[in-house]
Design a protein around this motif. Structure first.
Motif, PDB file in Angstrom:
ATOM      1  N   ASP A 151       0.854  -1.197   0.000  1.00  9.15           N
ATOM      2  CA  ASP A 151       0.000   0.000   0.000  1.00  9.15           C
ATOM      3  C   ASP A 151       0.885   1.240   0.000  1.00  9.15           C
ATOM      4  N   VAL A 152       0.776   2.031  -1.074  1.00  9.56           N
ATOM      5  CA  VAL A 152       1.570   3.255  -1.179  1.00  9.56           C
ATOM      6  C   VAL A 152       0.642   4.451  -0.969  1.00  9.56           C
ATOM      7  N   SER A 153       0.553   4.903   0.266  1.00  7.55           N
ATOM      8  CA  SER A 153      -0.322   6.028   0.609  1.00  7.55           C
ATOM      9  C   SER A 153      -1.715   5.867   0.020  1.00  7.55           C
ATOM     10  N   GLY A 154      -2.226   4.651   0.123  1.00  5.99           N
ATOM     11  CA  GLY A 154      -3.606   4.418  -0.315  1.00  5.99           C
ATOM     12  C   GLY A 154      -3.740   3.735  -1.661  1.00  5.99           C
ATOM     13  N   VAL A 155      -2.662   3.674  -2.426  1.00  9.60           N
ATOM     14  CA  VAL A 155      -2.711   2.983  -3.718  1.00  9.60           C
ATOM     15  C   VAL A 155      -2.110   1.588  -3.538  1.00  9.60           C
ATOM     16  N   LYS A 156      -2.885   0.576  -3.912  1.00 11.13           N
ATOM     17  CA  LYS A 156      -2.448  -0.798  -3.705  1.00 11.13           C
ATOM     18  C   LYS A 156      -1.720  -1.359  -4.929  1.00 11.13           C
TER      19      LYS A 156
END
Lengths: 361, 361, 361, 361
Positions: free
Chosen positions: C84-89
């Motif tokens: 998870d990159v600041s909400g982007v999977k």
């Protein structure tokens, strides 16, 4: 042969593996480790090599313990072989010095070049009559006329000649003219051709393919040997790599590696390995220092009009200078250029002052 | 053709270069830069390509501006070629789906495998009767008996058959049985063989050599085309690389690259490219997504007893599942599996829902 | 671990080998074959890996049976990881679509490009502030000013940003601005840097080195994981090969291979893999079809003035077209572009019509 | 710089290209050939190199005419550089003979090995205190304690010491103990590290990366030189290739190639190049014969307990034998092992009996 089984191999799979080994008439030796089960197979590995063991369910990896070649192996023949090419020896301290133009061209030029390289110490003359060119529109060689001319050069200077054969249909014809048959890098795995030269009585110069491992190379030698022709000389001539600065990548470590694995002589070809005259002398010296049984170099007296590979040819005077350096190095290593048939044998180099090449490698 | 002269090229050398160009009947265009002098040569580059320009004293580098192949070039033939193999089309949106065992083996197995892959949508059946094996002791193929059996399979299932030819002496014999001749990776630069298949009327499947650049591959196609046989299908089957995890390195970018440079169809062979059944489906899909004109896959119904390459074979049921996925992908790309001769044509995929593959590449 | 002993290993040597194994507190299992003796070692292979077993006299070959990585291994973590990159999977059916210019440049251009790639569906914005340039005289990046600008872009378009860190001293600084840290190909084995990013809390995009095997790549991931940072995304970006036609060789088979060996997500970067805009779309599609968890593409709206790597950038309109095709392909594969944080979730693709990507790979 | 335009470049595109060149303040030279238009650009190529010329519409290919490095180039510095490492010279006929264990280990062993290699003629002692290990679980070196011990060895035997630095933060610390800083193959393109060692006053041993071209290597040297540190010695230590028989592929042709392009000394490291003690002597001799300015060899007196790389170490007695052979070869080439500071200078080799190494290369 060792089989490493998969992490999750079931008991049924293990039983099936063992049954398959038994069906082949071989013994197995099961070893259950902490994480993996191993099956050692005891018996003739040659027989096993033909079986698709890795396709048996549950098998993760197949680890052979013997090399796949036999006749080419030093295990089978501990002494280094010496190949005799119409009186010129290659191997066992005798250096085969092959020189000549890429292609057979007009007669005057051929005689001129031959005279010069013989004077410098070359003991095998080369020239291509059938050229494997990457372009169908390029000069394909003089064919049989080239062979005749090459023979004439050989006769006049009393030097054996080597030329490439590219087609199984031509092996007999070429054998009628040449003292040694060359199988080129692009044809290293042309098994039909290997089989034909294996049936021939001529010694064979087998060049390593551009992406051949040493095992691949020795397996191709095995093709020739298995047909009954034991006179095979291997040649390292550069392999493919990523740096466009040189035509190929000269794998000098192939020399001691081959000599450890096989009894066959191995020479180096810095002309094709580098494709650059300015790098050829250093690589020729490197090859000899690494223990090579000879050096193959292309020589042309007017590279800018050569029918093929002109840009990588040495001039006769460059070859002469290099040959002098190679002779000094050979003496240091306790080796010598083989003499031409009929030549007076030069006094052997002083063993006191020489490095024993066996020890080096 | 552009010649870049050496830093220290003398005026005499420059004059000599210009004179040499004039002697070839061509024009030159001299440009003296701050650090280097450049000579542009105007005229037929094909003629120049044969000249050893780099061997002229003072020349540092020769830069060609045109590709060395002509008949294979898209410049010469802007429209994508469609090759017809006894009624099965390859190229231009028609996918050639080649499947079958590595070697031709016993008849029952051959019929069984053929029946299954035809049911899955394969439109060319493969099987080797002459096998180029790296070991002289390995199974070398059934020979003409294998060819006869392959022909029988083709006749029974109304599917064209493709098989490898490894020897120029066998081209005529093999052409009598097979619908398409395969030239294998190890023989890509066997120019004698290329010349013979070029004289044949059979379409040719030309596999890329393990260390062949795309230019090398297209030059080998040129050999075949230059003999009058225009029905050449190229095949990317993996090249040599440094990671032993896979048998070869699947160069999927070769697909759009070849399609840009050449009009010839190109298919992919994930079986040889990876050597691992677990990676074949992903690579087959990747090849199609990259725009390939077909997929070559080895299928065997009992890999652990296969006569060759068993460990890389898919089972018929694995092939069937993959074929279903490839059909869905083909439809998305606006392509379809070619139909067997005599088969009812399936309705074309809906152009609305498809990606135009021309645009993708 | 298996030790294959030399042909001529003496009984004394064998005894010495067994004693050494015992000294390590491990069990051995001796198997004498027809030609070779084998020693299986039972116990902790990690401990053994550190021992120079091949240096023990009489040992010919050491065959490990387990991979050298643990935390990165799928054995240790069978389920695919989702990063998870600041909400982007990224991973597990969620595609990370990284787009943006090679270097961070002037603000207007950055906002312009970001607006466009976000509209096309990109969910991570990239741009280099510290550039590892092969020339010391080339543009080295805007430094911290670039980081600030990148952060501003991320904030304005609500898209996480990823940027390269090249120096262990800068990890903390870069982590203050970026959502994800990129370790570039040239630094893949910069172990000091890997250790620092491993201590960071930011997810890491680890690019494969140009001559890294898959094992090498996973060992570098292991460095990061072993420091406690489990959020590692791998990236295949092309490896070195012999054909100068493309900048690198896109190894698409790395995707299914990594997914088999490891639980970590892997994306593809066709921009660096090919270096040619005309090949990027085909390779992006190939990567997705092979099962990649995302695609990294460089986009610039005026490549001919780009501060770095302009010649390999796609125009925003080319990216948009490709993104549309990738979305269709993703739907077919049962995957989707991850949505930006705060975005309404698009309806999931119809599972009935999709190919299960697990099955493909 | 030469721009080759695309086949179908329009007049508008050609005008745009010429305008762009003028905007850079440079002159152009247009040449319309039969098939292609060429634009020669006259002026500072360094300025041009930074411009994304290949991204200009209509441009097919950009051909540079000058190498991208300046300070490292032999053009800029025709005489061969001699690097002085605390009194030991490398280059210009002075051979730097580096020997010692892979890692710094316990003091007794270090003193023992050092005493022996010094007696054999080694003139630089090596040992790693910070080890770049591929596994995070492997021995990472003794750190500063190792540096201290290394310094003590250097002091006791009056031999300069070289050790690897892997982190820009450690350059100052390591410089406090070592006479020469090594940048390892994996860090060759760690530009932050190159910049730091470039600011140091210590000579640098820069090892070639596993997939670095010679141009890449010289560009990394350029990084160091451009920071003001002119004391750089290059090292060929093997590159990646496809044959697993050796650890790397020893590129001996790199020696004459580097010497032609650059004034910097270059040595060879057959230990890492082959990874096999049985091949090291042949490759060391090959490197010297090719003109190398020194040889780097790992020596350990009990390889089977070495902390790292034991399996590739020579025993002190093997090193001694090889050193004797290398001395004979050096004499033949008109070179000699550099003497330790304070040592009596041995009589120069007899110039009559020596091959002039300049001529060889």
């Amino acid at each position: 042969m060792i089989l490493i089984l998969k992490n999750l191999a079931t008991d049924d799979q293990i039983d099936h593996v063992l049954r398959r080994v038994e069906e082949m008439g071989l013994q197995h030796h099961l070893s259950r480790g902490t994480h993996r089960t191993i099956v050692g197979i005891i018996g003739d590995e040659d027989q096993l090599r033909e079986e698709p063991l890795r396709a048996i369910p549950g098998v993760a990896q197949v680890v052979p313990v013997l090399p796949p070649y036999k006749l080419a192996s030093r295990d089978a023949h501990p002494e280094s072989s010496i190949v005799d090419v119409s009186g010129v020896k290659i191997g066992g301290g005798h250096l085969g010095m092959i020189a000549g133009p890429c292609s057979v061209e007009d007669p005057d030029r051929m005689f001129r070049i031959a005279e010069k390289v013989v004077a410098s110490g070359a003991n095998l003359f080369r020239g291509g009559a059938y050229k494997p060119r990457t372009s169908p529109y390029a000069f394909q060689g003089m064919g049989e006329d080239g062979l005749k001319l090459l023979r004439e050069v050989g006769n006049r200077y009393n030097i054996p000649v080597v030329t490439e054969v590219t087609d199984p249909r031509l092996v007999e014809l070429v054998s009628g003219y040449a003292d040694m048959l060359q199988v080129g890098a692009r044809n290293m795995q042309n098994f039909a051709l290997l089989t034909e030269v294996g049936k021939s009585k001529r010694p064979v110069l087998l060049k390593r393919g551009m992406s051949a491992t040493i095992t691949d190379l020795l397996m191709c030698a095995e093709y020739i040997l298995s047909q009954g022709n034991m006179n095979v000389v291997l040649c390292e001539r550069g392999i493919k790599s990523f740096d466009p600065a040189t035509r190929n990548l000269f794998d000098v470590a192939a020399v001691p590696l081959v000599q450890q694995l096989s009894h066959l002589p191995i020479i180096v070809d810095p002309s094709h390995a580098t494709g650059r005259p300015d790098l050829i002398p250093a690589c020729a010296m490197a090859g000899l220092a690494a223990g090579a049984d000879g050096v193959h170099i292309e020589v042309h007296d007017c590279p800018e009009v050569a029918k093929s590979d002109g840009p990588q040819a040495l001039l006769p005077e460059q070859y002469d200078q290099l040959a002098g350096q190679m002779k000094s190095l050979a003496a240091l290593l306790g080796k010598q250029f083989s003499t031409l048939p009929g030549s007076p044998n030069p006094s052997a180099s002083d063993p006191q002052s020489s490095i024993n090449s066996e020890t080096v490698v």
